[in-house]
Design an enzyme around this catalytic site. Sequence first.
Site, PDB file in Angstrom:
ATOM      1  CB  SER A 154      -0.629   0.029   1.426  1.00 55.06           C
ATOM      2  OG  SER A 154      -0.433  -0.303   2.351  1.00 55.06           O
ATOM      3  CD  GLU A 202       0.666   7.154   5.481  1.00 53.55           C
ATOM      4  OE1 GLU A 202       0.719   6.255   6.314  1.00 53.55           O
ATOM      5  OE2 GLU A 202       1.763   8.157   5.908  1.00 53.55           O
ATOM      6  CG  HIS A 259      -4.518   8.033   7.148  1.00 51.39           C
ATOM      7  ND1 HIS A 259      -3.561   8.070   7.486  1.00 51.39           N
ATOM      8  CD2 HIS A 259      -5.070   7.082   5.814  1.00 51.39           C
ATOM      9  CE1 HIS A 259      -2.337   6.880   6.951  1.00 51.39           C
ATOM     10  NE2 HIS A 259      -3.391   6.881   6.141  1.00 51.39           N
ATOM     11  NE  ARG A 302      -3.951   9.681  20.356  1.00 46.95           N
ATOM     12  CZ  ARG A 302      -2.601   9.871  21.210  1.00 46.95           C
ATOM     13  NH1 ARG A 302      -3.401   9.775  22.711  1.00 46.95           N
ATOM     14  NH2 ARG A 302      -1.620  10.676  21.330  1.00 46.95           N
ATOM     15  CG  ASP A 348       0.001  13.026  17.252  1.00 45.31           C
ATOM     16  OD1 ASP A 348      -0.345  12.740  18.585  1.00 45.31           O
ATOM     17  OD2 ASP A 348       0.404  12.542  16.481  1.00 45.31           O
ATOM     18  CB  ALA A 377      -7.129   3.991  17.340  1.00 48.74           C
ATOM     19  CG  PHE A 433       8.027  12.733  10.444  1.00 45.55           C
ATOM     20  CD1 PHE A 433       7.426  13.724  10.799  1.00 45.55           C
ATOM     21  CD2 PHE A 433       8.448  11.952   9.877  1.00 45.55           C
ATOM     22  CE1 PHE A 433       6.031  13.680  10.748  1.00 45.55           C
ATOM     23  CE2 PHE A 433       6.858  11.267   9.726  1.00 45.55           C
ATOM     24  CZ  PHE A 433       5.092  11.997   9.582  1.00 45.55           C
ATOM     25  CG  HIS A 460       1.272   1.608   4.284  1.00 44.12           C
ATOM     26  ND1 HIS A 460       0.232   2.217   4.298  1.00 44.12           N
ATOM     27  CD2 HIS A 460       1.642   3.188   5.393  1.00 44.12           C
ATOM     28  CE1 HIS A 460      -0.016   3.218   4.444  1.00 44.12           C
ATOM     29  NE2 HIS A 460       0.665   4.138   4.326  1.00 44.12           N
TER      30      HIS A 460
HETATM   31  P1  FAD Z   1      -4.150   4.756  19.932  1.00 45.30           P
HETATM   32  O1  FAD Z   1      -4.016   3.539  19.206  1.00 45.30           O
HETATM   33  O2  FAD Z   1      -5.183   5.920  20.996  1.00 45.30           O
HETATM   34  O3  FAD Z   1      -2.919   4.804  20.983  1.00 45.30           O
HETATM   35  C1  FAD Z   1      -2.813   5.941  21.591  1.00 45.30           C
HETATM   36  C2  FAD Z   1      -1.833   5.496  22.584  1.00 45.30           C
HETATM   37  O4  FAD Z   1      -2.831   5.874  23.721  1.00 45.30           O
HETATM   38  C3  FAD Z   1      -1.260   4.781  22.618  1.00 45.30           C
HETATM   39  O5  FAD Z   1       0.282   5.116  23.671  1.00 45.30           O
HETATM   40  C4  FAD Z   1      -1.975   3.269  23.703  1.00 45.30           C
HETATM   41  O6  FAD Z   1      -0.721   2.407  23.970  1.00 45.30           O
HETATM   42  C5  FAD Z   1      -2.928   4.284  24.139  1.00 45.30           C
HETATM   43  N1  FAD Z   1      -4.292   4.037  24.986  1.00 45.30           N
HETATM   44  C6  FAD Z   1      -4.813   3.488  22.773  1.00 45.30           C
HETATM   45  N2  FAD Z   1      -5.668   3.071  23.902  1.00 45.30           N
HETATM   46  C7  FAD Z   1      -6.301   3.410  24.929  1.00 45.30           C
HETATM   47  C8  FAD Z   1      -7.497   3.627  25.325  1.00 45.30           C
HETATM   48  N3  FAD Z   1      -8.724   2.618  25.238  1.00 45.30           N
HETATM   49  N4  FAD Z   1      -6.939   3.543  26.865  1.00 45.30           N
HETATM   50  C9  FAD Z   1      -5.708   4.502  27.410  1.00 45.30           C
HETATM   51  N5  FAD Z   1      -5.003   4.631  27.036  1.00 45.30           N
HETATM   52  C10 FAD Z   1      -4.411   3.956  25.439  1.00 45.30           C
HETATM   53  N6  FAD Z   1      -1.449  10.433  12.414  1.00 45.30           N
HETATM   54  C11 FAD Z   1      -2.366  11.403  12.224  1.00 45.30           C
HETATM   55  O7  FAD Z   1      -2.591  12.931  12.802  1.00 45.30           O
HETATM   56  N7  FAD Z   1      -2.934  11.255  10.543  1.00 45.30           N
HETATM   57  C12 FAD Z   1      -2.319  10.585  10.297  1.00 45.30           C
HETATM   58  O8  FAD Z   1      -2.966  10.542   9.081  1.00 45.30           O
HETATM   59  C13 FAD Z   1      -1.597  10.025  10.402  1.00 45.30           C
HETATM   60  N8  FAD Z   1      -1.564   8.405  10.406  1.00 45.30           N
HETATM   61  C14 FAD Z   1      -0.843   7.114  10.810  1.00 45.30           C
HETATM   62  C15 FAD Z   1      -0.994   6.384  10.120  1.00 45.30           C
HETATM   63  C16 FAD Z   1       0.207   4.794  10.409  1.00 45.30           C
HETATM   64  C17 FAD Z   1      -0.063   3.854   9.293  1.00 45.30           C
HETATM   65  C18 FAD Z   1       0.649   5.449  11.491  1.00 45.30           C
HETATM   66  C19 FAD Z   1       1.225   3.757  12.069  1.00 45.30           C
HETATM   67  C20 FAD Z   1       0.641   6.569  13.015  1.00 45.30           C
HETATM   68  C21 FAD Z   1       0.097   7.015  11.253  1.00 45.30           C
HETATM   69  N9  FAD Z   1      -0.763   8.680  12.533  1.00 45.30           N
HETATM   70  C22 FAD Z   1      -1.663   9.851  11.970  1.00 45.30           C
HETATM   71  C23 FAD Z   1       0.064   8.886  13.448  1.00 45.30           C
HETATM   72  C24 FAD Z   1      -1.075   8.337  14.966  1.00 45.30           C
HETATM   73  O9  FAD Z   1      -2.227   9.691  14.779  1.00 45.30           O
HETATM   74  C25 FAD Z   1      -0.364   9.158  16.314  1.00 45.30           C
HETATM   75  O10 FAD Z   1       0.685   8.277  16.225  1.00 45.30           O
HETATM   76  C26 FAD Z   1      -1.217   9.045  17.453  1.00 45.30           C
HETATM   77  O11 FAD Z   1      -0.317   9.969  18.650  1.00 45.30           O
HETATM   78  C27 FAD Z   1      -1.721   7.554  18.145  1.00 45.30           C
HETATM   79  O12 FAD Z   1      -2.311   7.057  17.330  1.00 45.30           O
HETATM   80  P2  FAD Z   1      -3.161   5.474  17.616  1.00 45.30           P
HETATM   81  O13 FAD Z   1      -4.278   5.426  16.249  1.00 45.30           O
HETATM   82  O14 FAD Z   1      -1.754   4.620  17.516  1.00 45.30           O
HETATM   83  O15 FAD Z   1      -3.800   5.936  18.779  1.00 45.30           O
END
Ligand code: FAD
Length: 281
Positions: free
Chosen positions: A8, A10, A69, A99, A101, A115, A208, A258
């Site tokens: 894939s 991005e 996304h 989730r 940032d 997420a 980054f 990816h």
């Molecule tokens: P989560 O899975 O919610 O995790 C965040 C943190 O909280 C982790 O430390 C986890 O251990 C903890 N956690 C998870 N669930 C819970 C819960 N229910 N209760 C308590 N703690 C919890 N960012 C952008 O802004 N835009 C993008 O398009 C983007 N694309 C990305 C694509 C990929 C493939 C990756 C790997 C990252 C991407 N990111 C993007 C970055 C991402 O948004 C950040 O890393 C963000 O800080 C965490 O997102 P997450 O979905 O992993 O969060």
Amino acid sequence: MDVKLHISFEFFSVKTQHGLEKVHAMCTELARYEPEFYSVTYGAGGSTRSSTHDLAISLQRAGFETAPHLSFGSDDQADIIALLSTYKAEGISNLVALRGDLPSGLGGTKSLVHANELVALTRQSFGTRFDINVAAYPEIHPESESYHSDLYWLGEKLRAGANRAITQYFFNADAYFRFIDEAQKVGIDAPVIPGIMPITNFLNLVRFSDNCGAEIPRWLRWQLKQRSADSEDLIRFGIDVVTQLCSRLIEGGAPGLHFYTMNNLAVTNELCQNLSLPRQL
Ligand code: FAD
């Protein structure tokens, strides 16, 4: 039976017609590697809500299987369901659920929705209509309490209904292989696709990586620093390093790659050619 390596690509969203045409041209070129989808990033806090939506829909309408996304940002549940309904109506069937940032400067004013909750909402509202990708962190998410809590939450995203994970980029293949071993020990058997970052600019990569918690190994940092004044040399060296990383990942059993293309066709193309994509596992 042979299984195809998942590929894939991005892209980040674009604001101009010229940018849009450039991404279309890239997708046309990259189609020869037979990707599962082309994903479009979502700015922190939903800051690119409309440009992500517009690019994703324009690519999907052009026949490119697209994965927008998505994160809550400042949306509520009804907004998210409305956005997903639009994607569904457009025939989009892949998502990257995050989730996200907060944009810098807004820290602390709003709590982010994890997420796993976004995945659960998508499954509750749309059943199995979407194939959902989530993020994973072989070097562990910077806000995580511990290695194992981060793995636990990855498991929660998959138990909520995600189909696979895509990793944050890394340059140390062992971090990925160890992560897969540890994930299997806690019952995670969904595919975890390595996220691959091309190396094109030393200072941007350092900035980054510091922000997202990806480690640049000391030897690599030195090599890149020494080449930083000669961008052609740095890019050549970067392609070599990243090709070797990808080869090692494929040989070690990674189910796909990816590519964070950074909207750079030349480097992405060269990496894919070096790896003789598409190919079987
Ligand atoms: P989560 O899975 O919610 O995790 C965040 C943190 O909280 C982790 O430390 C986890 O251990 C903890 N956690 C998870 N669930 C819970 C819960 N229910 N209760 C308590 N703690 C919890 N960012 C952008 O802004 N835009 C993008 O398009 C983007 N694309 C990305 C694509 C990929 C493939 C990756 C790997 C990252 C991407 N990111 C993007 C970055 C991402 O948004 C950040 O890393 C963000 O800080 C965490 O997102 P997450 O979905 O992993 O969060």
